[in-house]
Design an enzyme around this catalytic site. Structure first.
Site, PDB file in Angstrom:
ATOM      1  CB  CYS A 110      -0.868  -0.007   1.264  1.00 21.38           C
ATOM      2  SG  CYS A 110      -2.049   1.365   1.372  1.00 21.38           S
ATOM      3  CB  CYS A 335      -3.758  -4.840   8.178  1.00 22.42           C
ATOM      4  SG  CYS A 335      -5.279  -4.307   8.869  1.00 22.42           S
TER       5      CYS A 335
HETATM    6  N1  SAH Z   1      -6.683   1.217   3.255  1.00 23.57           N
HETATM    7  C1  SAH Z   1      -7.973   0.998   3.844  1.00 23.57           C
HETATM    8  C2  SAH Z   1      -8.271  -0.422   4.231  1.00 23.57           C
HETATM    9  C3  SAH Z   1      -7.200  -1.254   4.883  1.00 23.57           C
HETATM   10  S1  SAH Z   1      -6.881  -1.218   6.594  1.00 23.57           S
HETATM   11  C4  SAH Z   1      -8.186   1.929   4.996  1.00 23.57           C
HETATM   12  O1  SAH Z   1      -7.286   2.677   5.339  1.00 23.57           O
HETATM   13  O2  SAH Z   1      -9.282   1.966   5.531  1.00 23.57           O
HETATM   14  C5  SAH Z   1      -8.312  -1.694   7.470  1.00 23.57           C
HETATM   15  C6  SAH Z   1      -8.398  -0.980   8.820  1.00 23.57           C
HETATM   16  O3  SAH Z   1      -7.396  -1.438   9.755  1.00 23.57           O
HETATM   17  C7  SAH Z   1      -8.183   0.517   8.690  1.00 23.57           C
HETATM   18  O4  SAH Z   1      -9.110   1.197   9.494  1.00 23.57           O
HETATM   19  C8  SAH Z   1      -6.778   0.679   9.226  1.00 23.57           C
HETATM   20  O5  SAH Z   1      -6.543   1.992   9.604  1.00 23.57           O
HETATM   21  C9  SAH Z   1      -6.766  -0.334  10.352  1.00 23.57           C
HETATM   22  N2  SAH Z   1      -5.450  -0.705  10.828  1.00 23.57           N
HETATM   23  C10 SAH Z   1      -4.288  -0.795  10.145  1.00 23.57           C
HETATM   24  N3  SAH Z   1      -3.284  -1.160  10.968  1.00 23.57           N
HETATM   25  C11 SAH Z   1      -3.805  -1.320  12.179  1.00 23.57           C
HETATM   26  C12 SAH Z   1      -3.273  -1.704  13.445  1.00 23.57           C
HETATM   27  N4  SAH Z   1      -1.982  -1.967  13.622  1.00 23.57           N
HETATM   28  N5  SAH Z   1      -4.133  -1.765  14.486  1.00 23.57           N
HETATM   29  C13 SAH Z   1      -5.440  -1.499  14.323  1.00 23.57           C
HETATM   30  N6  SAH Z   1      -6.002  -1.131  13.169  1.00 23.57           N
HETATM   31  C14 SAH Z   1      -5.189  -1.039  12.101  1.00 23.57           C
END
Ligand code: SAH
Length: 350
Positions: A110, A335
């Site tokens: 990403c 993720c």
């Molecule tokens: N790019 C998209 C979808 C992918 S991430 C977006 O930003 O919405 C899916 C969700 O997981 C998003 O809300 C993201 O901010 C969250 N996320 C990513 N890493 C995380 C982590 N370490 N802990 C909790 N949530 C996380």
């Protein structure tokens, strides 16, 4: 064809086969097999000569599962999907009383650069094609369907990648996966999550799809949001909220705001109050996500007490809010974690 055959709608397959001089009814047979996750060798009612001809130039499926992890605690399954060029992405199946929700990836890596997210650490490698995204659903559905019972009933686009940064392919995927002659998964059962690409949100609104749009908000001021989400430098919080209000006005469906609680960054009661002020009057729901720790970035979730206090303050302010159930924590559920581990153990640059 550029994409695998799974990436084509039934009408597209019909046109294409006709051009090859094949009989029209072959398209329906081929389509049926593809939607079951079959490869050419399994398509037994198709003539071998036809299959061999297809095999020479085409790929049937977009992905294959190369690793499955299953949580002993809650039955959550995590899959590592391999793509034809050797790239890998991941997906997670969560079992609920109402059905099975599959979280899928939309890109390899990403480029959004969020500080807390494991998917972005190496940047974007490439977009997934519609057939590859559908492949994630088709392969997992095939594993879990029984008779008429679907293996996958709900989809969330919350794996690696920013769906609205791969807009055309994602829209095509949504059409394919909801096709009545295909998997026929209702758009109402699909969530698309975005870090807030406002111009694309405006465009998406015009399509009036009955999907659920999720916004990864995570902070309430431009200053705080810019520290953890580079996209906030392009789109201010007020621009983002305007896009959300317009979206709700046009589509008439509530928006879900994702808010990852990160200790010392966005968890004070003042943050909760600002969040309530921002969302006042908007048809929406807030999903609180205690951060999955990212050790590379030294970021962690607040204490249980801190989480509860934040949630309580939002409730007092009349905001509809729930805390996301943590599933699959014992199998690298968050993720990008599994893919990173895979790359590390393969000795590649993570
Ligand atoms: N790019 C998209 C979808 C992918 S991430 C977006 O930003 O919405 C899916 C969700 O997981 C998003 O809300 C993201 O901010 C969250 N996320 C990513 N890493 C995380 C982590 N370490 N802990 C909790 N949530 C996380």
């Amino acid at each position: 064809m550029e994409d695998c055959l799974l990436g084509y709608s039934l009408p597209e397959l019909e046109v294409w086969l006709k051009e090859q001089g094949e009989k029209a009814f072959r398209a329906k047979q081929l389509y049926g097999w593809l939607q079951k996750g079959a490869d050419f060798d399994e398509m037994r009612n198709l003539p071998a000569t036809f299959r061999d001809k297809l095999k020479e130039t085409e790929r049937a499926q977009g992905v294959s599962i190369i690793k499955t992890l299953r949580s002993e605690k809650d039955g959550t399954e995590k899959y590592l999907f391999s793509l034809h060029d050797g790239n890998v992405v991941e997906g997670v199946l969560m079992r609920y009383h109402y059905g099975n929700t599959l979280c899928i990836s939309s890109q390899v890596g990403c480029r959004m650069g969020c500080a807390f997210c494991a998917s972005t650490l190496e940047g974007r490698v490439r977009d997934l094609t519609p057939g590859e995204m559908l492949g994630e659903v088709v392969t997992v559905n095939a594993l879990h369907s029984e008779g008429d019972k679907r293996g996958v009933t709900n989809i969330v686009m919350m794996g690696s990648g920013e769906p609205l940064d791969n807009y055309d392919n994602v829209i095509k995927f949504l059409k394919l996966v909801s096709a009545p002659e295909g998997l026929n998964i209702s758009l109402r059962n699909i969530s698309v999550s975005t870090c807030g690409l406002c111009d694309r949100m405006d465009e998406l609104a015009q399509l009036k799809l009955p999907i659920t749009l999720s916004i990864s908000l995570h902070a309430t001021t431009d200053e705080a949001r810019q520290k953890i989400m580079p996209v906030a430098k392009k789109y201010s919080v007020s621009r983002l909220l305007k896009a959300c209000r317009d979206y709700v006005d046009i589509v008439g469906r509530r928006i879900v705001f994702e808010y990852a609680l990160i200790e010392g960054v966005n968890t004070s009661l003042e943050d909760a109050d600002r969040l309530a002020d921002l969302l006042r009057g908007l048809l929406c729901h807030v999903n609180l996500i205690p951060l999955n720790d990212v050790k590379e970035r030294n970021l962690s979730a607040p204490s249980q007490k801190g989480i509860e206090a934040f949630q309580k303050r939002l409730e007092e302010r009349g905001i509809s809010v729930t805390r996301r159930r943590e599933m699959g924590a014992d199998i690298e559920g968050a993720c990008g974690q599994l893919r990173r581990k895979h790359l590390e153990t393969e000795g590649q640059k993570p």
